[in-house]
Design a protein around this motif. Structure first.
Motif, short mmCIF file in Angstrom:
data_model
loop_
_atom_site.label_atom_id
_atom_site.label_comp_id
_atom_site.label_asym_id
_atom_site.label_seq_id
_atom_site.Cartn_x
_atom_site.Cartn_y
_atom_site.Cartn_z
N LYS A 86 -19.75 99.10 -33.96
CA LYS A 86 -20.94 98.29 -34.24
C LYS A 86 -21.46 97.78 -32.88
N HIS A 87 -22.89 98.39 -32.72
CA HIS A 87 -23.71 97.65 -31.92
C HIS A 87 -23.08 97.86 -30.46
N GLY A 88 -22.70 99.11 -30.26
CA GLY A 88 -22.38 99.51 -28.94
C GLY A 88 -20.78 98.69 -28.71
N LYS A 89 -20.19 98.29 -29.54
CA LYS A 89 -18.73 97.55 -29.30
C LYS A 89 -17.89 98.45 -30.24
N ILE A 90 -16.52 98.44 -29.54
CA ILE A 90 -15.52 98.97 -30.50
C ILE A 90 -14.56 98.02 -30.88
N ILE A 91 -14.56 98.06 -32.21
CA ILE A 91 -13.40 96.89 -32.53
C ILE A 91 -12.04 97.52 -32.96
N TYR A 92 -11.12 97.22 -32.40
CA TYR A 92 -9.88 97.85 -33.07
C TYR A 92 -9.25 96.64 -33.73
N THR A 93 -8.67 96.73 -35.03
CA THR A 93 -7.90 95.77 -35.82
C THR A 93 -6.65 96.37 -36.12
N GLY A 94 -5.60 95.63 -36.29
CA GLY A 94 -4.22 95.99 -37.09
C GLY A 94 -3.41 94.89 -37.18
N LYS A 95 -2.45 95.36 -38.46
CA LYS A 95 -1.64 94.22 -38.84
C LYS A 95 0.02 94.63 -38.49
N SER A 96 0.89 93.99 -38.27
CA SER A 96 2.09 94.30 -38.19
C SER A 96 3.05 93.20 -38.78
N ILE A 97 4.17 93.22 -38.76
CA ILE A 97 5.35 92.22 -39.12
C ILE A 97 5.09 90.92 -38.34
N ASN B 58 -6.57 83.34 -41.13
CA ASN B 58 -6.37 84.39 -41.92
C ASN B 58 -7.10 85.68 -41.29
N TYR B 59 -6.44 86.75 -41.33
CA TYR B 59 -7.10 87.88 -40.58
C TYR B 59 -8.18 88.36 -41.16
N GLU B 60 -8.56 88.30 -42.54
CA GLU B 60 -9.85 88.69 -43.19
C GLU B 60 -10.75 87.90 -42.85
N GLU B 61 -10.73 86.61 -42.96
CA GLU B 61 -11.80 85.66 -42.23
C GLU B 61 -12.21 85.62 -40.87
N VAL B 62 -11.40 85.96 -40.14
CA VAL B 62 -11.65 86.27 -38.58
C VAL B 62 -12.24 87.47 -38.30
N GLY B 63 -11.80 88.61 -39.07
CA GLY B 63 -12.35 89.76 -39.04
C GLY B 63 -13.84 89.88 -39.45
N LEU B 64 -13.99 89.14 -40.66
CA LEU B 64 -15.49 88.99 -41.30
C LEU B 64 -16.23 88.44 -40.14
N ILE B 65 -15.94 87.13 -39.84
CA ILE B 65 -16.54 86.39 -38.89
C ILE B 65 -17.08 87.37 -37.47
N VAL B 66 -16.45 87.94 -37.02
CA VAL B 66 -16.68 88.81 -35.82
C VAL B 66 -17.60 89.94 -36.22
N GLU B 67 -17.27 90.50 -37.47
CA GLU B 67 -18.05 91.65 -37.98
C GLU B 67 -19.48 91.16 -38.06
N LEU B 68 -19.80 89.91 -38.87
CA LEU B 68 -20.82 89.31 -39.24
C LEU B 68 -21.60 88.85 -37.92
N HIS B 69 -20.93 88.40 -37.09
CA HIS B 69 -21.58 87.87 -35.81
C HIS B 69 -22.11 89.08 -35.10
N LEU B 70 -21.53 90.09 -34.93
CA LEU B 70 -21.81 91.50 -34.25
C LEU B 70 -23.20 92.03 -35.14
N GLU B 71 -23.50 91.88 -36.19
CA GLU B 71 -24.40 92.35 -36.92
C GLU B 71 -25.67 91.48 -36.72
N LYS B 72 -25.32 89.93 -36.79
CA LYS B 72 -26.47 89.11 -36.60
C LYS B 72 -26.91 89.18 -35.45
N ASN B 73 -26.18 89.21 -34.28
CA ASN B 73 -26.70 89.18 -33.02
C ASN B 73 -27.13 90.24 -32.34
N LYS B 74 -26.96 91.53 -33.02
CA LYS B 74 -26.89 92.98 -32.55
C LYS B 74 -26.14 93.25 -31.40
#
Length: 88
Positions: free
Chosen positions: A11-22, A60-76
């Motif tokens: 997104k917008h020149g940034k690469i985001i890696y996400t993952g879950k484990s035990i 929560n993983y989903e909340e943090v991920g959504l905030i990061v994604e929306l931040h990148l969209e909002k701020n380009k």
């Protein structure tokens, strides 16, 4: 965490890696090397990889991920000060 468990998103020149484990989850923003995870402590952010853990109010993983994604969209892109405000 095995690399096979990672999801790669661009997104917008940034690469985001996400993952879950035990043991927990992580979100990495490259090339800035910003890491959010919940390994060893409650959810936190690493701005520089020198062992400092800055707490994040969202657990929560989903909340943090959504905030990061929306931040990148909002701020380009990434504005680290604003992202830290949004997460704390």
């Amino acid at each position: 965490m095995k690399q096979g468990n990672m999801i790669k998103l661009s997104k917008h020149g940034k690469i985001i890696y996400t993952g879950k484990s035990i043991r927990g989850w992580k979100i990495i923003i490259m090339p800035d090397e910003i890491r959010l995870d919940n390994y060893y402590k409650p959810s936190h952010i690493h701005v520089q990889n020198n062992g400092i853990h800055i707490p994040v109010k969202y657990k929560n993983y989903e909340e943090v991920g959504l905030i990061v994604e929306l931040h990148l969209e909002k701020n380009k892109g990434l504005n680290l000060e604003k992202l830290m405000e949004e997460l704390s």
